[in-house]
Motif scaffolding. Structure first.
Motif, PDB file in Angstrom:
ATOM      1  N   SER A  81      21.763   2.021 -37.797  1.00 33.08           N
ATOM      2  CA  SER A  81      21.549   0.896 -37.160  1.00 33.08           C
ATOM      3  C   SER A  81      20.613   1.031 -35.884  1.00 33.08           C
ATOM      4  O   SER A  81      20.342   2.196 -35.386  1.00 33.08           O
ATOM      5  CB  SER A  81      22.956   0.806 -36.232  1.00 33.08           C
ATOM      6  OG  SER A  81      23.880   0.478 -37.243  1.00 33.08           O
ATOM      7  N   GLU A 123      21.516  -2.748 -44.381  1.00 36.14           N
ATOM      8  CA  GLU A 123      22.916  -2.885 -44.195  1.00 36.14           C
ATOM      9  C   GLU A 123      23.022  -4.527 -44.262  1.00 36.14           C
ATOM     10  O   GLU A 123      24.113  -4.917 -44.600  1.00 36.14           O
ATOM     11  CB  GLU A 123      23.274  -2.526 -42.800  1.00 36.14           C
ATOM     12  CG  GLU A 123      23.215  -0.936 -43.105  1.00 36.14           C
ATOM     13  CD  GLU A 123      23.543  -0.214 -41.584  1.00 36.14           C
ATOM     14  OE1 GLU A 123      24.472  -0.817 -40.808  1.00 36.14           O
ATOM     15  OE2 GLU A 123      23.224   0.893 -41.286  1.00 36.14           O
ATOM     16  N   ARG A 124      22.203  -5.272 -43.456  1.00 38.62           N
ATOM     17  CA  ARG A 124      22.332  -6.788 -43.310  1.00 38.62           C
ATOM     18  C   ARG A 124      22.424  -7.497 -44.599  1.00 38.62           C
ATOM     19  O   ARG A 124      23.220  -8.309 -44.907  1.00 38.62           O
ATOM     20  CB  ARG A 124      21.271  -7.191 -42.376  1.00 38.62           C
ATOM     21  CG  ARG A 124      21.432  -8.726 -42.361  1.00 38.62           C
ATOM     22  CD  ARG A 124      22.347  -8.833 -41.065  1.00 38.62           C
ATOM     23  NE  ARG A 124      22.451 -10.380 -40.905  1.00 38.62           N
ATOM     24  CZ  ARG A 124      23.465 -10.771 -40.228  1.00 38.62           C
ATOM     25  NH1 ARG A 124      24.438 -10.229 -39.542  1.00 38.62           N
ATOM     26  NH2 ARG A 124      23.562 -12.184 -40.117  1.00 38.62           N
ATOM     27  N   CYS A 160      19.331   0.671 -32.001  1.00 42.45           N
ATOM     28  CA  CYS A 160      19.922   0.214 -30.927  1.00 42.45           C
ATOM     29  C   CYS A 160      19.163   0.295 -29.639  1.00 42.45           C
ATOM     30  O   CYS A 160      18.054   1.089 -29.703  1.00 42.45           O
ATOM     31  CB  CYS A 160      20.974   1.635 -30.519  1.00 42.45           C
ATOM     32  SG  CYS A 160      22.273   1.829 -31.720  1.00 42.45           S
ATOM     33  N   THR A 161      19.499  -0.440 -28.751  1.00 41.52           N
ATOM     34  CA  THR A 161      18.585  -0.800 -27.751  1.00 41.52           C
ATOM     35  C   THR A 161      19.618  -1.088 -26.554  1.00 41.52           C
ATOM     36  O   THR A 161      20.593  -1.336 -26.497  1.00 41.52           O
ATOM     37  CB  THR A 161      17.690  -2.094 -27.777  1.00 41.52           C
ATOM     38  OG1 THR A 161      18.549  -3.360 -28.012  1.00 41.52           O
ATOM     39  CG2 THR A 161      16.898  -2.023 -28.919  1.00 41.52           C
ATOM     40  N   VAL A 192      23.201  -1.622 -27.205  1.00 43.08           N
ATOM     41  CA  VAL A 192      23.440  -2.712 -28.248  1.00 43.08           C
ATOM     42  C   VAL A 192      23.042  -2.492 -29.594  1.00 43.08           C
ATOM     43  O   VAL A 192      21.795  -2.116 -29.752  1.00 43.08           O
ATOM     44  CB  VAL A 192      22.873  -4.301 -27.825  1.00 43.08           C
ATOM     45  CG1 VAL A 192      23.307  -5.101 -28.878  1.00 43.08           C
ATOM     46  CG2 VAL A 192      23.721  -4.558 -26.605  1.00 43.08           C
ATOM     47  N   CYS A 193      23.830  -2.233 -30.561  1.00 44.51           N
ATOM     48  CA  CYS A 193      23.251  -1.764 -32.116  1.00 44.51           C
ATOM     49  C   CYS A 193      23.357  -2.806 -33.141  1.00 44.51           C
ATOM     50  O   CYS A 193      24.156  -3.751 -32.907  1.00 44.51           O
ATOM     51  CB  CYS A 193      24.129  -0.709 -32.321  1.00 44.51           C
ATOM     52  SG  CYS A 193      23.878   0.932 -31.555  1.00 44.51           S
ATOM     53  N   ARG A 194      22.245  -3.277 -33.700  1.00 46.34           N
ATOM     54  CA  ARG A 194      22.121  -4.263 -34.806  1.00 46.34           C
ATOM     55  C   ARG A 194      21.954  -3.509 -36.014  1.00 46.34           C
ATOM     56  O   ARG A 194      21.492  -2.251 -36.075  1.00 46.34           O
ATOM     57  CB  ARG A 194      21.173  -5.355 -34.336  1.00 46.34           C
ATOM     58  CG  ARG A 194      19.979  -4.818 -34.403  1.00 46.34           C
ATOM     59  CD  ARG A 194      19.130  -5.909 -33.800  1.00 46.34           C
ATOM     60  NE  ARG A 194      17.620  -5.480 -33.630  1.00 46.34           N
ATOM     61  CZ  ARG A 194      16.612  -5.046 -34.283  1.00 46.34           C
ATOM     62  NH1 ARG A 194      16.945  -5.586 -35.746  1.00 46.34           N
ATOM     63  NH2 ARG A 194      15.642  -4.818 -34.178  1.00 46.34           N
ATOM     64  N   LEU A 195      22.429  -4.285 -37.192  1.00 43.63           N
ATOM     65  CA  LEU A 195      22.170  -3.576 -38.331  1.00 43.63           C
ATOM     66  C   LEU A 195      20.978  -3.463 -38.974  1.00 43.63           C
ATOM     67  O   LEU A 195      20.039  -4.450 -38.419  1.00 43.63           O
ATOM     68  CB  LEU A 195      23.150  -4.611 -39.468  1.00 43.63           C
ATOM     69  CG  LEU A 195      24.522  -4.805 -39.286  1.00 43.63           C
ATOM     70  CD1 LEU A 195      25.124  -5.669 -40.062  1.00 43.63           C
ATOM     71  CD2 LEU A 195      25.170  -3.304 -39.607  1.00 43.63           C
ATOM     72  N   SER A 196      20.498  -2.669 -39.816  1.00 39.45           N
ATOM     73  CA  SER A 196      19.336  -2.333 -40.300  1.00 39.45           C
ATOM     74  C   SER A 196      19.221  -3.522 -41.402  1.00 39.45           C
ATOM     75  O   SER A 196      20.009  -3.963 -41.676  1.00 39.45           O
ATOM     76  CB  SER A 196      18.978  -1.013 -40.852  1.00 39.45           C
ATOM     77  OG  SER A 196      19.694  -0.579 -42.335  1.00 39.45           O
TER      78      SER A 196
END
Length: 147
Positions: free
Chosen positions: A50, A67-68, A52-53, A60-64
């Motif tokens: 993931s 993964e998405r 994260c920023t 806050v992490c978002r899916l790569s």
């Protein structure tokens, strides 16, 4: 929304939570690596990553992308299965006549059968009392007719 859909969502949630409870948390499961734009979080158990920023003091992490895509594929597969099951459920006709109220004759027959059963039952109880006691049994009192 059909009954199946309304019941399948809580069942799916329970199933997923049951699997989560069954799995024990692993210490140091995730590793974080600093990059020039933030962090990359890697799940050491599955290899998922993931991005994260830091925003407003929180990470806050978002899916790569991989993964998405896997998430969306799973979601579309499940949606298609639910739609197929709803369609099968809609084709099944509900049983007719399940909400019919019995008429007086049916009620009288049912009450007569219950009365007969109760008289036999209490007759057996009295016979047992006579067998165990030397006292004479009290004759049964007639049940008043309430019709």
């Amino acid at each position: 929304m059909t009954r199946f859909a309304m019941l399948s969502v809580p069942a799916l949630a329970l199933l997923m939570s049951g699997q989560a409870i069954a799995q024990e948390p692993i210490a140091n499961r995730f590793t974080m690596e600093k990059t020039e734009n933030g962090f990359i979080r890697m799940d050491t158990l599955t290899g998922e990553m993931s991005i994260c920023t830091e925003k407003a003091g929180q990470l806050v992490c978002r899916l790569s992308a991989d993964e998405r895509r896997a998430f969306e594929e799973t979601l579309s597969d499940l949606s298609a299965r639910v739609a197929a099951l709803e369609q099968r459920l809609d084709t099944v006709a509900p049983p007719s006549g399940t909400n019919d109220i019995p008429d007086e004759a049916e009620l009288d027959r049912a009450l007569g059968a219950m009365e007969k059963m109760m008289r036999r039952f209490f007759g057996m109880v009295e016979e047992l009392q006579r067998d165990f006691d030397d006292k004479p049994a009290i004759p049964p009192q007639p049940i008043p007719d309430r019709t």
